[in-house]
Design a protein around this motif. Structure first.
Motif, short mmCIF file in Angstrom:
data_model
loop_
_atom_site.label_atom_id
_atom_site.label_comp_id
_atom_site.label_asym_id
_atom_site.label_seq_id
_atom_site.Cartn_x
_atom_site.Cartn_y
_atom_site.Cartn_z
N ALA A 1 21.00 29.43 10.89
CA ALA A 1 20.66 30.71 11.51
C ALA A 1 19.44 31.30 10.82
O ALA A 1 19.26 31.14 9.62
CB ALA A 1 21.84 31.68 11.40
N PRO A 2 18.57 31.97 11.57
CA PRO A 2 17.38 32.57 10.95
C PRO A 2 17.75 33.68 9.98
O PRO A 2 18.70 34.43 10.20
CB PRO A 2 16.61 33.12 12.15
CG PRO A 2 17.62 33.33 13.21
CD PRO A 2 18.65 32.24 13.01
N ALA B 1 4.36 29.10 10.69
CA ALA B 1 5.13 28.15 11.48
C ALA B 1 5.83 27.14 10.58
O ALA B 1 6.99 26.78 10.81
CB ALA B 1 4.22 27.43 12.47
N GLU B 2 5.17 26.69 9.52
CA GLU B 2 5.78 25.75 8.58
C GLU B 2 6.98 26.39 7.91
O GLU B 2 8.05 25.77 7.76
CB GLU B 2 4.75 25.34 7.52
CG GLU B 2 3.64 24.47 8.07
CD GLU B 2 2.43 24.38 7.16
OE1 GLU B 2 1.44 23.74 7.56
OE2 GLU B 2 2.49 24.94 6.04
N THR B 3 6.84 27.67 7.51
CA THR B 3 7.95 28.39 6.89
C THR B 3 9.10 28.56 7.86
O THR B 3 10.27 28.42 7.49
CB THR B 3 7.47 29.77 6.39
OG1 THR B 3 6.41 29.59 5.45
CG2 THR B 3 8.60 30.53 5.73
N ILE C 1 13.45 33.93 13.60
CA ILE C 1 12.45 34.82 13.01
C ILE C 1 12.28 34.51 11.53
O ILE C 1 13.25 34.21 10.83
CB ILE C 1 12.87 36.30 13.16
CG1 ILE C 1 12.92 36.68 14.65
CG2 ILE C 1 11.90 37.23 12.43
CD1 ILE C 1 13.42 38.08 14.89
N THR C 2 11.04 34.57 11.06
CA THR C 2 10.75 34.46 9.63
C THR C 2 9.66 35.46 9.29
O THR C 2 8.84 35.81 10.13
CB THR C 2 10.31 33.02 9.28
OG1 THR C 2 10.28 32.86 7.86
CG2 THR C 2 8.95 32.71 9.85
N GLN D 1 12.79 27.22 7.10
CA GLN D 1 13.80 28.25 6.89
C GLN D 1 14.86 28.26 7.98
O GLN D 1 16.06 28.30 7.70
CB GLN D 1 13.11 29.62 6.83
CG GLN D 1 14.01 30.77 6.41
CD GLN D 1 14.29 30.73 4.92
OE1 GLN D 1 13.55 30.09 4.18
NE2 GLN D 1 15.34 31.40 4.50
N SER D 2 14.43 28.22 9.22
CA SER D 2 15.35 28.42 10.34
C SER D 2 15.93 27.13 10.89
O SER D 2 17.02 27.14 11.46
CB SER D 2 14.65 29.18 11.47
OG SER D 2 14.31 30.49 11.06
N GLU D 3 15.21 26.01 10.77
CA GLU D 3 15.68 24.78 11.39
C GLU D 3 15.80 23.62 10.41
O GLU D 3 16.15 22.51 10.82
CB GLU D 3 14.75 24.41 12.54
CG GLU D 3 14.65 25.51 13.58
CD GLU D 3 14.29 24.98 14.95
OE1 GLU D 3 14.55 23.80 15.23
OE2 GLU D 3 13.74 25.76 15.74
#
Length: 333
Positions: free
Chosen positions: A201-202, A153-155, A141-142, A159-161
């Motif tokens: 981790a998100p 989606a870019e963020t 989640i972002t 951020q998460s991956e």
């Protein structure tokens, strides 16, 4: 726009830029997107959001070694309350990946003519991966950020991956020669592949100003390659993305010929929904006979509609719930 259908419609083409260690996807949707949007009479602002997220889903879904389902969800406190998609992995080699999409919105609060993305409000963008039976689903989640679902989606990927990702998308209604008006979409996805693949981790509570950007996670040499590829991507024109005459392979050569583009087998996509009467019955199995009576219509049936494909199910109330009197086949215990 006047033209004709090309062989690449409803297709995702994977590619790699060998000179800069960047992978990507070119997606073209026409019949799939038209089928998704024809299930509902959405206002234009909601149609635009559904079109964009369906296109993103087609590109992202093809990047994952998926055994079952990838889902994208956007939830906000604005008039556009929910936009959700599912991408189902091909059932066998050569079979299409299947996409479905749905939106929930508050018609009274919706502002006609106002930027669609702004009508999501504050909320979150989520990617969910379910590899099927025996696995634990993953959810990242972002916060809603930027000015489009593509920016969200870019963020998310940064951020998460920890994967720098860039999208260029276009979508809208068009009219092919001799045909009625229909929806079309096209996009390109770039993703910088790291030397290692950290999986962070998100950060569910992150504020927008703390969200990562490609410069935060790339070394100097990699950042130079990344910036160069994105400058080239920025030269793409709308008609190159959704026009009926430009082949994706020709587009890649035009944009990235110095980056040594290499293409792989294209992946067809199609509209698809996995709803069924058995799934409806299963969802109703938690209710008692009293609950089922409250759900029963004046005609003496229990009904359910699939929000994704519009399928309408009519069930005998005696055959549903955890204490059903009769089995679906009409027999009793």
């Amino acid at each position: 726009m006047i033209g004709s259908k090309i062989a690449w419609d409803d297709t995702v083409l994977p590619f790699q830029l060998d000179a800069s260690d960047i992978r990507g996807r070119v997606a073209r949707l026409d019949g799939v997107l038209d089928r998704v949007l024809s299930q509902h009479n959405y206002p234009p602002e909601i149609e635009a959001l559904v079109a964009e997220i369906a296109l993103l889903t087609a590109m992202i879904g093809q990047t994952i070694k998926l055994r079952w389902k990838l889902s994208l969800q956007v939830r906000g406190d604005g008039p556009a309350r929910l936009i959700a998609t599912d991408y189902y992995a091909p059932e066998k080699d050569g079979a299409p990946g299947r996409i479905r999409a749905y939106a929930s919105y508050d018609a009274e609060r919706l502002q006609p003519g106002v930027d669609p993305f702004s009508q999501i409000g504050k909320g979150y963008f989520a990617i969910l991966i379910d590899q099927g039976s025996g696995t634990t689903p993953y959810q990242g989640i972002t916060p809603i950020a930027g000015g489009s679902l593509s920016s969200c989606a870019e963020t998310y990927f940064a951020q998460s991956e920890q994967l720098p990702t860039q999208f260029s998308t276009s979508f809208g209604k068009s009219r092919m020669s001799g045909e009625t008006e229909s929806w079309r979409a096209g996009g390109i996805m770039l993703q910088k592949m790291p030397k290692a693949s950290p999986f962070a981790a998100p950060l569910e509570g992150a504020e927008e100003q703390s969200l990562l950007k490609p410069a935060d996670i790339l070394a100097e040499d990699d950042l130079e390659d990344w910036n160069r590829a994105n400058i080239l991507l920025s030269t793409v024109e709308e008609m190159e993305l959704i026009g009926p005459r430009v082949q994706p392979t020709d587009l890649l050569v035009r944009l990235f010929h110095e980056e040594q583009p290499r293409v792989f087998d294209p992946q067809p996509v199609a509209f698809g929904c996995n709803c069924s009467e058995d799934r409806v019955r299963n969802s109703l199995s938690m209710y008692s006979a009293k609950d089922i009576r409250h759900m029963t219509t004046e005609e003496g049936t229990v009904t359910a509609d699939c929000q994704f494909c519009g399928e309408h199910y009519i069930l005998d109330p005696k055959t549903v719930g955890f204490d059903a009197e009769v089995k679906p086949d009409g027999t009793t215990d």
